[in-house]
Design an enzyme around this catalytic site. Structure first.
Site, PDB file in Angstrom:
ATOM      1  N   GLY A  12       0.807  -1.165   0.155  1.00  0.00           N
ATOM      2  CA  GLY A  12       0.082   0.042   0.028  1.00  0.00           C
ATOM      3  C   GLY A  12       0.780   1.324  -0.006  1.00  0.00           C
ATOM      4  N   GLY A  14       2.238   2.411  -2.645  1.00  0.00           N
ATOM      5  CA  GLY A  14       2.022   3.153  -4.060  1.00  0.00           C
ATOM      6  C   GLY A  14       3.022   2.611  -5.067  1.00  0.00           C
ATOM      7  N   LYS A  15       3.737   1.483  -4.924  1.00  0.00           N
ATOM      8  CA  LYS A  15       4.306   0.976  -5.927  1.00  0.00           C
ATOM      9  C   LYS A  15       4.082   0.955  -7.276  1.00  0.00           C
ATOM     10  CE  LYS A  15       4.830  -3.261  -4.107  1.00  0.00           C
ATOM     11  NZ  LYS A  15       3.560  -3.161  -3.254  1.00  0.00           N
ATOM     12  N   PHE A  17       1.471   2.850  -8.753  1.00  0.00           N
ATOM     13  CA  PHE A  17       1.513   4.417  -9.002  1.00  0.00           C
ATOM     14  C   PHE A  17       2.882   4.793  -9.643  1.00  0.00           C
ATOM     15  CE2 PHE A  17      -2.286   5.903  -6.473  1.00  0.00           C
ATOM     16  CZ  PHE A  17      -3.116   5.120  -7.230  1.00  0.00           C
ATOM     17  N   LYS A  37       4.639  -7.593 -14.042  1.00  0.00           N
ATOM     18  CA  LYS A  37       3.965  -7.744 -12.344  1.00  0.00           C
ATOM     19  C   LYS A  37       3.630  -9.183 -12.247  1.00  0.00           C
ATOM     20  CE  LYS A  37       0.677  -6.256  -8.872  1.00  0.00           C
ATOM     21  NZ  LYS A  37       1.670  -5.705  -7.840  1.00  0.00           N
ATOM     22  N   SER A  41      -2.644 -10.463  -6.257  1.00  0.00           N
ATOM     23  CA  SER A  41      -3.583 -11.123  -5.258  1.00  0.00           C
ATOM     24  C   SER A  41      -4.586 -10.119  -5.096  1.00  0.00           C
ATOM     25  CB  SER A  41      -2.643 -11.451  -3.802  1.00  0.00           C
ATOM     26  OG  SER A  41      -1.763 -12.174  -4.080  1.00  0.00           O
ATOM     27  N   ASP A  51      -4.096  -3.635 -10.869  1.00  0.00           N
ATOM     28  CA  ASP A  51      -2.628  -3.074 -11.173  1.00  0.00           C
ATOM     29  C   ASP A  51      -2.254  -3.299 -12.575  1.00  0.00           C
ATOM     30  OD1 ASP A  51      -2.830  -2.156  -8.540  1.00  0.00           O
ATOM     31  OD2 ASP A  51      -1.143  -3.669  -7.807  1.00  0.00           O
ATOM     32  N   LYS A 203       0.570  12.926  -2.268  1.00  0.00           N
ATOM     33  CA  LYS A 203      -0.729  12.064  -1.983  1.00  0.00           C
ATOM     34  C   LYS A 203      -1.897  12.502  -3.269  1.00  0.00           C
ATOM     35  CE  LYS A 203      -4.211  10.541   1.182  1.00  0.00           C
ATOM     36  NZ  LYS A 203      -4.634  10.507   2.460  1.00  0.00           N
ATOM     37  N   LEU A 204      -2.190  11.995  -4.299  1.00  0.00           N
ATOM     38  CA  LEU A 204      -2.948  12.102  -5.036  1.00  0.00           C
ATOM     39  C   LEU A 204      -4.568  11.912  -4.624  1.00  0.00           C
ATOM     40  CD1 LEU A 204      -1.621  10.456  -8.278  1.00  0.00           C
ATOM     41  CD2 LEU A 204      -1.225  12.820  -7.665  1.00  0.00           C
TER      42      LEU A 204
END
Length: 235
Positions: A12, A14-15, A17, A37, A41, A51, A203-204
């Site tokens: 969590g 942000g990898k 993004f 990737k 999961s 993702d 942070k987006l």
């Protein structure tokens, strides 16, 4: 070949993004970039919000969902745990064999891991073992707030002990009004970890492909990543 592996200090952070934004920016700079990737999961690769879908969209790779993400599990757990619940086993050689099938399809690859660097992917191997097996340097994605110095330092030191070359660190998700922790953590992380700070990203609120692209373009030193990749490729 050129490329790098995006790992994190935790899940969590942000990898995806960061990986997506870097892929889009490299594409903009006329780099033939692919994405991989291998483990996913709790999502379906075919889901437009997954993702895998975002990575494919922003890299514009012609690779199929199955080529980008060969191992998918129903439960949102560490891949090894999720696989066990389904009665499945994925060995390190399985992931490497899939990699060998696609690694020459692009000039450069961005590979994204699952969770942090020590997440178990199989019975006897972790994300760190996969990074080693793919022979790629790593970009570490970290969170900005209290506690991140410890987590980021441990991740960087563990990577070094495993013989993984760390290109640098991206601190992701800093708030619009950062407190003292977020203001001071970036300098401390760069100082103690002994690797370059590639950028501090905000942070987006709207995590659209356009916003992700501009976030990386405005806040991450992509030229440093490219230089480090080139140095590694020449060794």
């Amino acid at each position: 070949m050129k490329g790098f592996f995006v790992t994190g200090t935790d899940t969590g952070v942000g990898k995806t993004f960061i990986a997506c934004g870097l892929a889009a920016l490299l594409k903009e700079q006329h780099v033939d970039v692919g994405v991989f990737k291998p483990f996913l999961s709790g999502e379906l690769a075919s889901d437009p919000q997954s993702d895998t879908a975002l990575l494919k969209n922003m890299s514009e790779t012609p690779l199929t969902d199955e080529e980008v993400t060969p191992f998918i599990f129903k439960e949102p757990l560490a891949p090894y745990t999720a696989a066990k619940l389904e009665g499945r086993t994925v060995g390190l050689e399985d992931a490497v064999n899939h990699w060998k099938k696609i690694k020459d399809r692009h000039e450069c690859f961005i590979v994204e891991g699952a969770g942090g660097i020590a997440v178990p992917l199989g019975e006897d191997y972790f994300v760190s073992d996969l990074i080693k097996a793919l022979d790629l340097p790593a970009v570490i994605v970290a969170r900005p707030n209290l506690g991140t110095i410890n987590h980021t330092y441990l991740t960087a030191q563990y990577a070094k002990q495993m013989g993984i070359r760390v290109i640098g660190i991206v601190i992701n998700g800093i708030s619009s009004r950062p407190g003292l922790d977020e203001q001071t953590n970036p300098d401390m992380i760069e100082r103690f970890c002994g690797v370059p700070l590639l950028g501090v990203t905000p942070k987006l609120e709207d995590a659209s492909p356009t916003q992700i692209h501009h976030m990386i373009k405005d806040h991450v030193d992509v030229s440093l990543i490219m230089n480090q990749m080139q140095m590694g490729a020449e060794k």
